[in-house]
Design an enzyme around this catalytic site. Structure first.
Site, short mmCIF file in Angstrom:
data_model
loop_
_atom_site.label_atom_id
_atom_site.label_comp_id
_atom_site.label_asym_id
_atom_site.label_seq_id
_atom_site.Cartn_x
_atom_site.Cartn_y
_atom_site.Cartn_z
N ARG A 96 0.83 -1.21 0.00
CA ARG A 96 0.00 0.00 0.00
C ARG A 96 0.86 1.27 0.00
NH1 ARG A 96 -4.04 -1.76 4.75
NH2 ARG A 96 -4.68 0.41 4.78
N HIS A 130 -1.49 -5.04 -4.34
CA HIS A 130 -2.38 -3.91 -4.08
C HIS A 130 -2.57 -3.08 -5.36
CE1 HIS A 130 -4.45 -0.74 -2.08
NE2 HIS A 130 -3.55 0.13 -2.45
N ASP A 169 -13.61 0.43 -3.22
CA ASP A 169 -13.14 1.79 -3.52
C ASP A 169 -12.79 1.85 -5.00
OD1 ASP A 169 -10.54 0.71 -3.84
OD2 ASP A 169 -9.94 1.24 -1.81
N LYS A 192 -14.77 5.94 -1.58
CA LYS A 192 -14.30 5.92 -0.19
C LYS A 192 -13.19 6.95 -0.03
CE LYS A 192 -11.31 2.71 1.16
NZ LYS A 192 -10.73 1.39 1.45
N ARG A 194 -10.15 8.13 2.56
CA ARG A 194 -9.39 7.78 3.75
C ARG A 194 -9.07 9.05 4.52
NH1 ARG A 194 -7.25 3.09 5.56
NH2 ARG A 194 -8.11 1.84 3.91
N ASP A 219 -12.44 -6.68 -2.37
CA ASP A 219 -11.28 -5.85 -2.04
C ASP A 219 -10.03 -6.73 -2.15
OD1 ASP A 219 -9.87 -3.60 -1.28
OD2 ASP A 219 -11.10 -3.19 0.47
N THR A 224 -7.96 -3.81 9.05
CA THR A 224 -8.64 -3.61 10.34
C THR A 224 -10.13 -3.90 10.24
OG1 THR A 224 -9.15 -1.31 9.82
CG2 THR A 224 -7.04 -1.74 10.90
N GLY A 226 -12.18 -1.81 9.03
CA GLY A 226 -12.88 -0.52 9.06
C GLY A 226 -13.60 -0.23 7.75
#
Ligand code: R5P
Length: 312
Positions: A96, A130, A169, A192, A194, A219, A224, A226
């Site tokens: 990431r 990613h 996203d 989305k 961040r 995804d 996490t 979230g």
């Protein structure tokens, strides 16, 4: 398969064992441990001169330890005169951090590429990066497998007739479109945003129709949890009648498991690119194995056959 040797560090030995079972060969013998001063020691316990060698080591927790183990294993194989060394990283940690998107930040995904190459890796085999552009950080061949077919086949069996695939996203929207095509379903995209550098997200908007439909979010990883929680609640607020989720890498750090457990998502389907510790198993989490795909890719790299053909 005579000259093929597969080794593992301490990151995910269960996956390595599944891969060698697929290949019908024993796991290579080596030892990898830490001295009391935390220095890692590696010894390859069999002859690898002129052999085609593979080291299976995802960059899962403890990430930095697993990275250094992998680098030292590659160095040990190089110094033991292995003919070719392939780093098999089913999960590419630090993926990431792949661009300079604010002042004075590193591009750690590139640094990892340099470290692997300097250690002596001749190839990389990985799964769902990613961002596919990370392939370009390497000057050695990179084979990137995808778990999309595995995930699509799982959901095909269930046969929903009101399915909409939802990209969590914009970054994952191309992969989500591929999944939607495989499932013959329409696509919706979450916009989305961040907030800051901490693991906190805010879901803003649904682009596309989800009302009265069964949503399947996709995804590359759930960290996490979230993002998943806010995506699921936004989809339900927008009229989705049920939400399923899938991803390739179940990182599940912090309180991800509690979040998934208490969120109204019906099922979360993931793969075993990283280990799933016992405390992380919930009835609504299904784990599909990437071992046959990784094993087949290793067989094809070893014998010089096409990897692309596996996904046609
Ligand atoms: C980020 O861009 C990734 O694609 C995932 O959306 C992210 O890693 C999920 O993180 P978390 O589960 O912590 O929200």
């Amino acid at each position: 398969m005579d000259e093929l040797k597969v080794f593992t560090g301490n990151a995910h030995p269960e996956l390595a064992r599944e891969v060698v079972d697929y290949l019908g060969i024993p796991l290579g013998k080596n030892e990898v441990f830490q001295f009391s001063n935390e220095n890692i020691f590696v010894r390859i316990l069999e002859n690898v001169r002129e052999r085609d060698t593979f080291v299976i080591q995802p960059l899962c927790s403890p990430v930095n330890n697993n990275l250094v183990e992998l680098l030292i294993m590659i160095d040990a194989l190089k110094r033991a005169s292995a003919k070719r060394i392939t780093a098999v990283m089913p999960y590419y940690g630090y993926g990431r951090t792949d661009k300079k998107d604010q002042p004075r930040v590193p591009i750690t995904a590139r640094l990892i590429a340099d470290l692997l190459t300097v250690a002596g890796a001749n190839r990389l085999l990985t799964v769902d990066l990613h961002a596919a552009q990370i392939q370009g950080f390497f000057n050695i061949p990179v084979d990137e497998l995808t778990a999309l077919n595995l995930l699509a086949n799982y959901f095909k069996e269930i046969k929903y007739n009101d399915l909409v695939v939802v990209a969590t996203d914009i970054g994952i929207s191309k992969r989500a479109r591929d999944l939607a095509e495989k499932l013959n379903a329409p696509l919706a995209i979450m916009e989305k945003r961040r907030v800051g550098n901490v693991d906190q997200t805010e879901t803003m908007n649904v682009i596309g129709e989800v009302k009265g439909m069964t949503a399947l979010t996709v995804d590359d990883e759930i960290d996490t949890g979230g993002s998943l929680v806010s995506v699921v609640s936004t989809l339900i607020e927008n009229g989705a009648k049920g939400v399923y989720a899938c991803c390739t890498h179940p990182i599940f750090s912090d309180s991800a498991i509690q979040r998934i457990g208490s969120c109204p998502v019906k099922e979360v389907v993931v793969t075993n690119t990283v280990p799933m510790k016992d405390g992380k198993k919930l009835d609504k989490i299904t784990v599909l194995s990437m071992a046959p795909l990784l094993g087949e890719a290793i067989r094809r790299i070893h014998t010089g056959m096409s990897i692309g053909a596996m996904f046609e």
